[in-house]
Motif scaffolding. Structure first.
Motif, PDB file in Angstrom:
ATOM      1  N   VAL A   1       3.255   4.108  -1.228  1.00  0.00           N
ATOM      2  CA  VAL A   1       3.517   4.728  -2.532  1.00  0.00           C
ATOM      3  C   VAL A   1       5.031   4.833  -2.656  1.00  0.00           C
ATOM      4  O   VAL A   1       5.642   5.759  -2.118  1.00  0.00           O
TER       5      VAL A   1
ATOM      6  N   LYS B   1      -1.689   2.554  -8.116  1.00  0.00           N
ATOM      7  CA  LYS B   1      -3.102   2.822  -7.885  1.00  0.00           C
ATOM      8  C   LYS B   1      -3.380   4.292  -7.538  1.00  0.00           C
ATOM      9  O   LYS B   1      -4.449   4.817  -7.851  1.00  0.00           O
ATOM     10  N   ASN B   2      -2.426   4.947  -6.886  1.00  0.00           N
ATOM     11  CA  ASN B   2      -2.696   6.266  -6.325  1.00  0.00           C
ATOM     12  C   ASN B   2      -2.125   7.444  -7.116  1.00  0.00           C
ATOM     13  O   ASN B   2      -2.392   8.596  -6.758  1.00  0.00           O
ATOM     14  N   MET B   3      -1.373   7.161  -8.158  1.00  0.00           N
ATOM     15  CA  MET B   3      -0.784   8.252  -8.926  1.00  0.00           C
ATOM     16  C   MET B   3      -1.326   8.282 -10.343  1.00  0.00           C
ATOM     17  O   MET B   3      -1.682   7.233 -10.904  1.00  0.00           O
TER      18      MET B   3
ATOM     19  N   ARG C   1       2.073  14.971  -5.263  1.00  0.00           N
ATOM     20  CA  ARG C   1       1.246  13.790  -5.001  1.00  0.00           C
ATOM     21  C   ARG C   1       1.871  12.935  -3.905  1.00  0.00           C
ATOM     22  O   ARG C   1       1.182  12.446  -3.008  1.00  0.00           O
TER      23      ARG C   1
ATOM     24  N   GLY D   1       0.705   0.282  -4.585  1.00  0.00           N
ATOM     25  CA  GLY D   1       0.151   1.517  -4.027  1.00  0.00           C
ATOM     26  C   GLY D   1       0.475   2.719  -4.886  1.00  0.00           C
ATOM     27  O   GLY D   1      -0.364   3.606  -5.074  1.00  0.00           O
TER      28      GLY D   1
ATOM     29  N   ASN E   1       0.817  -1.214   0.000  1.00  0.00           N
ATOM     30  CA  ASN E   1       0.000   0.000   0.000  1.00  0.00           C
ATOM     31  C   ASN E   1       0.849   1.261   0.000  1.00  0.00           C
ATOM     32  O   ASN E   1       0.352   2.352  -0.267  1.00  0.00           O
TER      33      ASN E   1
ATOM     34  N   LYS F   1       1.266  13.778  -0.211  1.00  0.00           N
ATOM     35  CA  LYS F   1       0.018  13.358   0.421  1.00  0.00           C
ATOM     36  C   LYS F   1       0.155  12.017   1.133  1.00  0.00           C
ATOM     37  O   LYS F   1      -0.681  11.659   1.960  1.00  0.00           O
ATOM     38  N   PHE F   2       1.198  11.277   0.771  1.00  0.00           N
ATOM     39  CA  PHE F   2       1.363   9.946   1.340  1.00  0.00           C
ATOM     40  C   PHE F   2       2.563   9.854   2.283  1.00  0.00           C
ATOM     41  O   PHE F   2       3.055   8.781   2.578  1.00  0.00           O
TER      42      PHE F   2
END
Length: 290
Positions: A104, A126-128, A243, A123, A102, A246-247
């Motif tokens: 990033v 999926k998130n970028m 981005r 991760g 999960n 944020k993680f």
């Protein structure tokens, strides 16, 4: 950064194993020249073995799969992007490792520019956005192109040599003052006490050496960011960093958090051991570039 974590852990394991052998054979106590030579051999052996094993360790430690035959659109896209960027830079296309996490995160490793591997977490995928993933890939491609793993080996080998030399020199000097340089040299008790003393100093000096290694790693991140900007454009790399921000792990007991590509630990002490500069500093550095 995962590649740095793997490198340091493997390096320490090899150096500790060889160090024990070296100390108990008493090779390093007979002359300053033997001590210098044995310290260099020991120091660089750990680094070189770490480099040669880097891909194997990454694959077996992270799990996941090597992307040989893409079976869906995202895998095809990733394969094409990495191939395109590699051709643009003039290096052999790296192997692609997609691992389940999960976090990033992404990393690059390998013994040389034409035998490398890029790892991407699920991760991150999926998130970028695709443009952001493209920038992260370009960042890792830049690491490979710049030969950062090889330069890391040279630096680590040098600091290893100094750590081993200083630790053994002080151990031999103190043991000589306490027990006498020519008395009971083969005593098992003296050897054990010398090993404990030497190991303690290696840990202390090793921590100081790690600060130097991490400083070098942080400097290389700026170059990799700039390399990514040249490949995909500054805007995409800055967007990717925003981005990643944020993680950022806010509070984590995970020792690996200091190696994350989005690592941003706050304390002054922890910053000394971070492999990456803060996101803010990286963005500021890119904004200064034309």
């Amino acid at each position: 950064m995962i590649r740095i974590a793997f490198f340091i852990i493997t390096n320490l394991a090899v150096v500790c194993a060889l160090s024990l052998f070296l100390l108990f054979t008493h090779m390093s106590s007979h002359s300053i020249y033997v001590l210098v030579f044995s310290s260099m051999i020991l120091g660089f052996t750990g680094s070189i073995i770490s480099l040669l094993m880097s891909k194997w360790i990454a694959i077996n430690s992270m799990g996941g799969k090597i992307l040989k035959y893409p079976i869906n659109e995202i895998e095809k896209w990733l394969t094409n992007k990495i191939k395109q960027q590699s051709e643009l830079i003039g290096i052999k296309t790296p192997q692609i490792l997609i691992y389940d996490s999960n976090d990033v995160n992404a990393f690059a490793t390998g013994p040389n520019r034409n035998s490398s591997l890029i790892g991407l977490s699920t991760g991150l995928i999926k998130n970028m956005k695709s443009s952001e993933i493209e920038a992260v890939i370009a960042h890792e491609i830049s690491h490979i192109s710049n030969g950062d793993m090889v330069t890391m080996v040279l630096l680590q080998g040098i600091v290893n040599t100094f750590v081993i030399f200083i630790s053994r020199f002080i151990t031999h000097l103190v043991s000589g003052l306490i027990y006498g340089f020519n008395k009971s040299e083969n005593s098992t008790l003296i050897k054990v006490m010398s090993y404990i003393m030497c190991t303690t100093m290696e840990i202390i000096f090793g921590i100081l050496a790690t600060i130097i290694t991490m400083w070098f790693s942080r400097k290389r991140e700026f170059y990799a960011d700039e390399g990514s900007s040249k490949i995909v454009g500054k805007e995409k790399m800055i967007a990717a960093l925003i981005r990643l921000k944020k993680f950022v792990p806010q509070k984590s007991n995970n020792l690996m958090s200091a190696f994350y590509i989005n690592g941003d630990m706050k304390s002054i002490f922890s910053k000394l051991f971070m492999s990456h500069p803060s996101i803010e500093r990286r963005i500021s550095n890119l904004n200064k570039k034309k």
